[in-house]
Design an enzyme around this catalytic site. Structure first.
Site, PDB file in Angstrom:
ATOM      1  N   ASP A  14       0.824  -1.210   0.000  1.00  0.00           N
ATOM      2  CA  ASP A  14       0.000   0.000   0.000  1.00  0.00           C
ATOM      3  C   ASP A  14       0.859   1.263   0.000  1.00  0.00           C
ATOM      4  O   ASP A  14       0.653   2.179   0.807  1.00  0.00           O
ATOM      5  CB  ASP A  14      -0.945   0.008   1.215  1.00  0.00           C
ATOM      6  CG  ASP A  14      -1.606  -1.344   1.445  1.00  0.00           C
ATOM      7  OD1 ASP A  14      -2.007  -1.979   0.457  1.00  0.00           O
ATOM      8  OD2 ASP A  14      -1.704  -1.765   2.614  1.00  0.00           O
ATOM      9  N   GLU A 198     -11.149  -1.124  -3.628  1.00  0.00           N
ATOM     10  CA  GLU A 198     -10.440  -0.473  -2.527  1.00  0.00           C
ATOM     11  C   GLU A 198      -9.249   0.308  -3.073  1.00  0.00           C
ATOM     12  O   GLU A 198      -9.010   0.351  -4.270  1.00  0.00           O
ATOM     13  CB  GLU A 198      -9.970  -1.529  -1.518  1.00  0.00           C
ATOM     14  CG  GLU A 198      -8.989  -2.542  -2.106  1.00  0.00           C
ATOM     15  CD  GLU A 198      -8.646  -3.669  -1.154  1.00  0.00           C
ATOM     16  OE1 GLU A 198      -9.391  -3.887  -0.180  1.00  0.00           O
ATOM     17  OE2 GLU A 198      -7.637  -4.357  -1.393  1.00  0.00           O
TER      18      GLU A 198
END
Length: 341
Positions: A14, A198
């Site tokens: 991420d 997401e």
């Protein structure tokens, strides 16, 4: 064309990169999911060896909502202050009955000039008006000077674990408008192993705004999709946004790069657009993929079509050693690596 020095940071899923006047700031999910760190470098390739600073740690177990599984922090400049958004769960991180994690979105702010040495203040949970699993908040300030937040959240009435929402902000931790759903997982490629959208990221170019997102499970099926809107459109109107029917960035077995996703965007010093993303270089994962640490942060240069559409190409070959690597050198045994970035 010379290859880029990849990965730029090892074992950081991420990844988020923010270019500032003082260099590039980097953060991402720490492998033990217990802290938020920052590192800074004048070059993207220098982030790997840059000193890492812990600016916040999770609360002690059993003390509340920010005590487990600290995921996907992002650092932003909002007006005259720094803001970090992240997802965190209580000690009971998973609701077995609902088959979902219990994360919510939280915000930290810092009013000092240097976010690494400055003091960070907990602003608490960002109340989205929906008390369900939520994560991966990102933000941008539009040309009208207003701040917007985009994030992923579950609606129990919709199949899947998370959809994408947008709202305008009153301040970095308070929504000004009601959330509007921009997109939900409905295409086949978005529903492999998990039904999820997401990791939104905002890219602006010319008269359009692009929001990339990641979908499906976190293995080799993980891929990046894209929404597009005109910059002068009502961004809070779902009709302003168009979803690309196919993923725009996917795994490439030829270079052993699997599950590219949860990206961010930045620019080179000379203004070229860069996508920063994580990848694994193998698919044989032992145990829970969530706790496999070898999602590394990579970068790639973005090309632009004549009509202003971004082209992300394919994940690049790893040009630096990576744990458990299966990468193979080109036939001549050498890598022409561009270390100027």
């Amino acid at each position: 064309m010379a290859l880029l020095p990849n990965p730029i940071v090892l074992q950081r899923a991420d990844p988020f990169v923010l270019r500032t006047d003082d260099g590039y700031l980097f953060t991402g999910s720490y492998p033990t999911y217990d802290r938020i760190t920052l590192r800074r470098s004048h070059t993207l390739s220098g982030l790997q060896t840059a000193e890492e600073h812990t600016i916040w740690r999770k609360h002690a177990s059993g003390t509340g909502a920010m005590s487990e599984l600290i995921w996907a922090p992002e650092i932003h400049r909002v007006g005259d202050r720094w803001a970090i958004y992240f997802a965190a769960a209580p000690t009971t991180a998973i609701d077995q009955a609902a088959d979902t994690f219990q994360h919510r979105i939280f915000c930290l702010t810092c009013d000092d000039a240097d976010p690494i040495t400055g003091t960070w203040t907990e602003r608490g949970q960002v109340d989205t008006g929906m008390d369900t699993f939520s994560l991966d908040a990102t933000t941008f300030t539009h040309t009208d000077g207003r701040q917007y937040l985009i994030w992923a959240q579950q609606d129990l009435a919709i199949e899947g674990h998370s959809n994408l929402y947008i709202a305008r902000m009153a301040d970095p931790w308070t929504l000004e408008t009601k959330p509007v759903m921009l997109s939900k997982p409905e295409l086949d490629w978005e529903k492999i192993r998990f039904i999820v959208e997401e990791g939104p990221a905002v890219l602006r170019h010319g008269d359009r705004i692009f929001v990339t997102f990641s979908a499906s499970g976190t293995g080799p099926e993980y891929a990046v999709g894209m929404l597009t809107a005109n910059a002068d459109a009502d961004l809070l109107d779902p009709a302003s946004w168009t979803k690309s029917p196919e993923p725009v960035f996917t795994s490439d077995e030829t270079v052993r790069q699997f599950g590219p996703g949860h990206n961010s965007f930045t620019t080179t010093p000379d203004g070229r657009d860069v996508i920063v993303y994580h990848c694994r270089n193998y698919v044989e994962i032992l145990g829970d993929p969530l706790f496999d640490p070898n999602r590394h942060a990579y970068m790639g240069l973005i090309a632009w079509d004549e009509d202003g559409t971004p082209r992300f190409g394919k994940p690049q070959l790893a040009t630096r050693w990576t744990p458990a690597t299966t990468d193979v050198l080109p036939p001549d045994g050498r890598l022409d690596v561009d270390e100027t970035l």
